[in-house]
Design a protein around this motif. Structure first.
Motif, mmCIF file in Angstrom:
data_model
loop_
_atom_site.group_PDB
_atom_site.id
_atom_site.type_symbol
_atom_site.label_atom_id
_atom_site.label_comp_id
_atom_site.label_asym_id
_atom_site.label_seq_id
_atom_site.Cartn_x
_atom_site.Cartn_y
_atom_site.Cartn_z
ATOM 1 N N UNK A 9 0.696 -1.340 -0.159
ATOM 2 C CA UNK A 9 0.077 -0.014 0.003
ATOM 3 C C UNK A 9 0.970 1.151 -0.142
ATOM 4 N N UNK A 10 1.861 1.268 0.963
ATOM 5 C CA UNK A 10 2.797 2.557 0.840
ATOM 6 C C UNK A 10 3.573 2.682 -0.382
ATOM 7 N N UNK A 11 3.762 1.501 -1.266
ATOM 8 C CA UNK A 11 4.584 1.476 -2.552
ATOM 9 C C UNK A 11 3.554 2.171 -3.453
ATOM 10 N N UNK A 12 2.380 1.624 -3.485
ATOM 11 C CA UNK A 12 1.201 2.121 -4.421
ATOM 12 C C UNK A 12 0.811 3.576 -4.314
ATOM 13 N N UNK A 13 1.023 4.133 -3.127
ATOM 14 C CA UNK A 13 0.779 5.539 -2.783
ATOM 15 C C UNK A 13 1.833 6.520 -3.182
ATOM 16 N N UNK A 14 3.201 5.788 -2.932
ATOM 17 C CA UNK A 14 4.403 6.552 -3.535
ATOM 18 C C UNK A 14 4.351 6.608 -4.890
ATOM 19 N N UNK A 30 7.514 8.393 -16.113
ATOM 20 C CA UNK A 30 7.368 8.317 -14.722
ATOM 21 C C UNK A 30 8.319 7.222 -14.114
ATOM 22 N N UNK A 31 9.141 7.600 -13.050
ATOM 23 C CA UNK A 31 9.948 6.519 -12.576
ATOM 24 C C UNK A 31 9.277 5.737 -11.848
ATOM 25 N N UNK A 32 9.375 4.330 -11.297
ATOM 26 C CA UNK A 32 8.705 3.270 -10.726
ATOM 27 C C UNK A 32 8.888 3.897 -9.293
ATOM 28 N N UNK A 33 8.005 3.441 -8.330
ATOM 29 C CA UNK A 33 7.874 3.793 -6.928
ATOM 30 C C UNK A 33 9.171 3.492 -6.327
ATOM 31 N N UNK A 34 9.875 2.213 -6.647
ATOM 32 C CA UNK A 34 10.875 2.065 -6.032
ATOM 33 C C UNK A 34 12.336 2.305 -6.771
ATOM 34 N N UNK A 57 -7.083 0.548 -7.309
ATOM 35 C CA UNK A 57 -6.370 -0.510 -6.637
ATOM 36 C C UNK A 57 -5.766 -0.127 -5.183
ATOM 37 N N UNK A 58 -5.433 0.961 -4.917
ATOM 38 C CA UNK A 58 -5.113 1.596 -3.660
ATOM 39 C C UNK A 58 -6.526 1.375 -2.815
ATOM 40 N N UNK A 59 -7.445 1.959 -3.121
ATOM 41 C CA UNK A 59 -8.839 1.914 -2.292
ATOM 42 C C UNK A 59 -9.077 0.506 -2.052
#
Length: 85
Positions: A9-14, A30-34, A57-59
């Protein structure tokens, strides 16, 4: 390494924050979250669709792990009033 739902969830929010920043700046890459990869979109409409899917997906994940009731949005606003006539 095993990734928990909270970490996902944190990764998706980032990822959402990076996507929003790219949309504001007008950049289609866009760069990936990680920071493991890049995504290049063809159009701004494609970015909006990707953002909409990511928010869904986050929701869904937030509801599944019990972190809130999700985001409620109104699709239509109805206003009523009374004139003095």
């Amino acid at each position: 390494m095993y990734e928990t739902d909270g970490q996902r969830l944190l990764k998706m929010r980032a990822q959402l924050v990076k996507l929003d920043a790219a949309m504001v700046s007008g950049v289609l890459t866009v760069e990936g979250a990680d920071n493991t990869g890049r995504v290049t979109y063809r159009t701004y409409a494609e970015m909006r669709q990707a953002r909409r899917d990511l928010v869904q997906r986050i929701t869904a994940l937030a509801i599944a792990i019990g972190e809130g009731d999700g985001i409620r949005r109104a699709r239509q606003v109805v206003m009523t009033g009374r004139s003095g006539w």
